[in-house]
Design a protein around this motif. Structure first.
Motif, short mmCIF file in Angstrom:
data_model
loop_
_atom_site.label_atom_id
_atom_site.label_comp_id
_atom_site.label_asym_id
_atom_site.label_seq_id
_atom_site.Cartn_x
_atom_site.Cartn_y
_atom_site.Cartn_z
N UNK A 67 13.48 28.43 -6.74
CA UNK A 67 13.00 28.18 -8.09
C UNK A 67 11.48 28.29 -8.17
N UNK A 68 10.95 29.04 -9.14
CA UNK A 68 9.49 29.11 -9.33
C UNK A 68 8.87 27.74 -9.59
N UNK A 69 9.58 26.88 -10.32
CA UNK A 69 9.04 25.56 -10.61
C UNK A 69 8.75 24.77 -9.35
N UNK A 70 9.64 24.85 -8.38
CA UNK A 70 9.42 24.14 -7.11
C UNK A 70 8.25 24.75 -6.36
N UNK A 71 8.15 26.08 -6.37
CA UNK A 71 7.02 26.73 -5.69
C UNK A 71 5.70 26.39 -6.38
N UNK A 72 5.71 26.26 -7.69
CA UNK A 72 4.50 25.88 -8.42
C UNK A 72 4.08 24.46 -8.04
N UNK A 73 5.06 23.56 -7.94
CA UNK A 73 4.75 22.19 -7.50
C UNK A 73 4.09 22.20 -6.12
N UNK A 74 4.66 22.99 -5.21
CA UNK A 74 4.13 23.05 -3.84
C UNK A 74 2.72 23.62 -3.83
N UNK A 75 2.49 24.67 -4.62
CA UNK A 75 1.17 25.29 -4.67
C UNK A 75 0.14 24.32 -5.23
N UNK A 90 9.94 16.82 -2.94
CA UNK A 90 8.67 17.40 -3.36
C UNK A 90 7.60 16.33 -3.40
N UNK A 91 6.35 16.74 -3.23
CA UNK A 91 5.23 15.81 -3.38
C UNK A 91 4.90 15.71 -4.86
N UNK A 92 5.84 15.19 -5.61
CA UNK A 92 5.71 15.09 -7.07
C UNK A 92 6.40 13.83 -7.54
N UNK A 114 0.86 15.87 -8.91
CA UNK A 114 1.90 16.61 -9.62
C UNK A 114 2.92 15.66 -10.22
N UNK A 115 3.21 15.85 -11.49
CA UNK A 115 4.32 15.21 -12.18
C UNK A 115 5.39 16.28 -12.41
N UNK A 116 6.65 15.91 -12.31
CA UNK A 116 7.73 16.88 -12.49
C UNK A 116 8.76 16.34 -13.47
N UNK A 117 9.17 17.18 -14.41
CA UNK A 117 10.19 16.81 -15.39
C UNK A 117 11.28 17.87 -15.40
N UNK A 118 12.52 17.44 -15.27
CA UNK A 118 13.65 18.35 -15.38
C UNK A 118 14.88 17.54 -15.78
#
Length: 469
Positions: A377-385, A405-407, A393-397
């Protein structure tokens, strides 16, 4: 004695009748998001299907009429009715299922290892079990996506060796699934033509006969199993390369000073042009992996495939670069049109420093809207980057959490009070329509899916393929 389909004197008409009457038992190996719908379609036509899975919980739920695969319209009710009628049962014992079946359908994934080499171990494990119960006249159907020549060079010889049956006494055909999550039953029943190819002419004939009973669409019978494997892989390669073209063009938005998405739409009005849609990357269990079924399986040099993979793999970093540029531009919106701050780029210290001090919310961890699937998933790669560059990093899904993830997980309702410095929309879930952008302090917003219009807010928006607005 169970009627045979392969190498028999029975007429095609009588074979079809025996198949429809459930006199030719079917085993489907793999009851995941593609396998269970396939088993259900087989069962609604034959009434004699055993599904096999290594997960006891999956087997228990299927036998109870409770579908473990969610998000597939019509599947819950179909599994319930088929289990109640005894048309569909499930087991963890692949050997027993193989001994009872005359048609063996393999629909487990072909994996990619850490070196991006195709890993046939899951398919080979199933084939090994099938070989213990394989009888003359049986048909083995491979719906799994396989590297070209895998059946001819690996699977068929393995079946011959481990079953002690001679080649030509049982059938093997490649009939690759052409199914998308969220519409599996419709796709299996015939959204697209069904491609079939056998290791010999008789295998191809029998596979065509079987799928002609299951599929409402036409059957495309190709010369051999390798051609059928190539068809499925080529479909994925086409999409990966085409998306890479769209993503490369999207990266030119600022250089050209044009809306690339508008240009693509206009170009596609010419009937020979069909450029795909740019985005934050390519995810899912198919497209990001199929290029390696050629690049790392066959002894060939295909530079276009490797280049396309590199372009698409780089899109999450491109998105994060735009976040960094936006955060570093402090004077006006004009600062972030094209190259911000008089020539600074995201690789320079100012954008990196701004990103390291920022809180960034990523909307979407699944690779596709409405689908609970996170592979590549691009979203996961964006979080990692973002994490690698020092951002918080905050993550919503709405479908998955940020475990691993470090989010920090946040809800849509929480976003305004969290006041992130930047927001990335990576997946266009419907739930994100409820984001209260007006209540959120001004932020840099990077839209990877071209679904936001924040022109009436104070947010600074970048859309992949359109640029800053």
């Amino acid at each position: 004695m169970t009627p045979a389909l392969y190498d028999t004197l029975a007429s095609p008409a009588s074979q079809r009748e025996q198949f429809r009457a459930g006199e030719i038992p079917v085993a489907v190996y793999g009851l995941g998001k593609m396998g269970l719908p396939l088993a259900a379609v087989y069962a609604e036509h034959t009434g004699a299907v055993t599904g096999v899975d290594i997960d006891e919980r999956v087997v228990e739920r299927v036998n109870a009429g409770d579908s473990p695969v969610q998000g597939e319209p019509g599947l819950d009710g179909l599994v319930d009715s088929l289990a109640a009628d005894g048309a569909l049962t499930a087991t963890i014992d692949a050997g027993d299922a193989a001994r009872d079946a005359a048609i063996h359908v393999v629909v487990v994934p072909t994996l990619i290892d850490d070196a991006n080499d195709p890993d046939l171990s899951a398919v080979e494990a199933v084939v090994d079990e099938i070989a213990t119960g394989l009888l003359p006249g049986d048909l083995v159907v491979l719906e799994s996506t396989l590297p070209p020549r895998a059946t001819a060079d690996v699977i068929h010889p393995m079946l011959v060796e481990r079953s002690d049956l001679a080649a030509g006494t049982f059938g093997v055909a490649v009939c690759p699934e052409r199914t998308s999550s969220g519409r599996a039953l419709a796709d299996i029943r015939g959204t697209h033509p069904k491609v079939v190819g056998g290791v010999d002419a008789e295998s191809g004939r029998v596979a065509e006969l079987v799928y002609d009973e299951l599929v409402d669409n036409e059957i495309v019978r190709v010369d051999d199993a390798t051609t059928a494997e190539a068809v499925k892989v080529f479909e994925g390669l086409y999409r990966d390369v085409n998306i890479a073209l769209a993503n490369d063009l999207a990266r030119l938005t600022d250089e050209f000073g044009v809306d690339v998405r508008e240009a693509i739409d206009a170009a596609n009005t010419q009937p020979y042009c069909e450029i795909h849609t740019p985005g934050p990357g390519v995810g899912g269990h198919c497209i990001p992996y199929y290029p390696y079924f050629v690049l790392n399986w066959l002894d060939v040099d295909v530079p276009m495939l490797s280049t396309a993979r590199g372009v698409n793999d780089a899109m999450p970093a491109f998105v994060v670069d735009r976040v960094a540029d936006g955060l570093a531009a402090t004077d006006s919106v004009d600062d972030v049109v094209g190259v911000p701050d008089g020539g600074a780029t995201a690789s320079d210290s100012a954008p990196d420093a701004a990103l390291a001090d920022a809180t960034v919310a990523v909307l979407g961890l699944t690779y596709r809207a409405g689908i609970r699937e996170t592979r590549a998933s691009p979203g996961i790669d964006i979080c990692a980057e973002l994490t690698d560059r020092g951002a918080t990093v905050l993550a919503a899904d709405p479908l998955v959490d940020a475990a691993g993830l470090a989010a920090t997980d946040v809800s849509v309702a929480e976003l305004p009070e969290r006041a992130p410095d930047a927001v990335v929309l990576a997946t266009a879930h419907e739930a994100f329509d409820a984001v209260d952008w007006a209540a959120m302090p001004p932020a840099v917003v990077v839209d990877g899916r071209d679904v936001l219009d924040l022109s009436t807010t104070e947010h600074r928006q970048y859309t992949v393929g359109r640029g800053w607005s």
